[in-house]
Design a protein around this motif. Sequence first.
Motif, short mmCIF file in Angstrom:
data_model
loop_
_atom_site.label_atom_id
_atom_site.label_comp_id
_atom_site.label_asym_id
_atom_site.label_seq_id
_atom_site.Cartn_x
_atom_site.Cartn_y
_atom_site.Cartn_z
N LEU A 70 0.89 -1.15 0.00
CA LEU A 70 0.00 0.00 0.00
C LEU A 70 0.94 1.21 0.00
N THR A 95 1.62 7.90 -8.28
CA THR A 95 1.21 6.55 -7.89
C THR A 95 0.55 5.83 -9.07
N THR A 99 2.21 2.63 -11.08
CA THR A 99 1.42 1.39 -11.13
C THR A 99 1.45 0.82 -12.54
N PRO A 106 -1.91 -3.57 -8.41
CA PRO A 106 -2.99 -2.72 -7.90
C PRO A 106 -3.47 -3.24 -6.54
N ASN A 107 -3.21 -2.46 -5.51
CA ASN A 107 -3.48 -2.94 -4.15
C ASN A 107 -4.50 -2.11 -3.39
N ASN A 119 -4.04 1.74 -7.60
CA ASN A 119 -3.40 2.01 -6.30
C ASN A 119 -3.84 3.32 -5.65
#
Lengths: 292, 198
Positions: A70, A95, A99, A106-107, A119
């Motif tokens: 994250l 970010t 990504t 993708p978290n 993300n």
Amino acid sequence: MMDIAQVVEDTAAKLLEISATKLPSEVKEALIQDEKDTEGSLGKSQLKAINENVILAETFTKPMCQDTGLVSFFVKIGDKFPIKSEVKTALIKATEKATEKVPLRPNAVDMFEGNTKNNVGLRGYVPWFYFDLVEGDKCEIIAMPKGGGSSNVGKMKMVPPGKGIKGVKEFVVEAVAAAGPLACPPYTVGVGVGGGEDMCMNLAKKALLRPLYQYHEDENIASIEKELKDILNKLEIGAMGLGEGTSVFDVHMEFAARHPASLPVGVVISCWALRHAGATIDREGNVEWHPH
Amino acid sequence: MEYHLTTPLPPEELKKIKIGDVVYITGTVVTARDEAHLKALELHKEGKQPPVDFKGIGLFHCGPVMKKNEQGEWTVVAAGPTTSARMEIFQDEFIKTFQPGIIIGKGGMGARTTKACQEETCIYGYFTGGAALLAADRIKKVKDVFWYEELGMPESLWLFDVENFGPLTITIDTHGGNMTEKRIKKIEENKDKILQNL
């Protein structure tokens, strides 16, 4: 005129790439040393795999772990740095860009809408920012992605103040023992003491940014850090929790003042992949990359 | 002992393997994490079949980083194991329902999974946590993906062809052995000693 917001965005995207693909040098060295020092074949084979993997990540600029974490940023903005709130927008764009480009996994998952696939959370909180206002005309950015497995073993406790420092140590031992084999040891442990229930966790996370084996400048704190490091290694968790090799590389603590009625203790545990990368941007847009 | 096995994994081979042995798998492995376990079990309860037949193959606790190449085909970027303990709440039911041959993860699993492994002839092995590029290197082909739109990249079922996928350190065997549980017991004993002497 240099577009400062663009410099911030590009720099932060690069920092996310560096943190995902390249370990800070002292972490890398600690893992190599641990492979040499570990005698048991179970532990040694785990460390060998880790070290081979670290080299592959660096060589091919690929994420060392599929859990690219994250995203959070620690940011210090100088009074005279040309942009302020725009820094936040630039970091969000960075970010999304990283990504796609690195790529990062993708978290960011919304509880109702599912994975946002970039993300960035839908509700304004992710990536998470720790902003600080400082003197001067520069902006320091540190990217710190943290994996879910090691976040899941983080713990906070409001220790009765009557238990004092002993109560703090007990809780750290309990927290790391409970993490056991779960969160990809060898660990580095961040401990925050004092403040409120939220501040101690914040401090614990921040403590992980201090380079390995660099102890607190306050000798009282440094001696507890060293004592805890020795004690925690007696748990015999070992590499990947198989009982062989180092359990804990280091313990870093930060202390804040506490309320007379409270002794909050936060424990944030990093897996072997203690990932962070930083840079400082001046008002003209020159970027100084921090030693890595 | 070291074993090189091909899927579907023969139960008589699995029975030979003991905790501490090292296994390499060639054949089919499918990723499944929390959401995919839940969804597969829900479908089964509704009398429907999930899109993958798990019988005898490798069930990999993993949420990979994937990327489409210029031809629009999925490729693996990084694919190490996730923490298996999260799946403990439904792994036994999953094993009984779908009968995978080996579960691949990290950090170990508990008593319920151990019992199901014994009853259904399944084993559990550690791939080194975080060694995502070594794992990706052993994945030779992305055969398919299911539930991607609904669950997102980490939680989808990614169906892989693997070659000599390992080394997998076996920590749960078909005889009720569980190396992680022994280690946790030792850590707890050490903790009690430390706390007494603080």
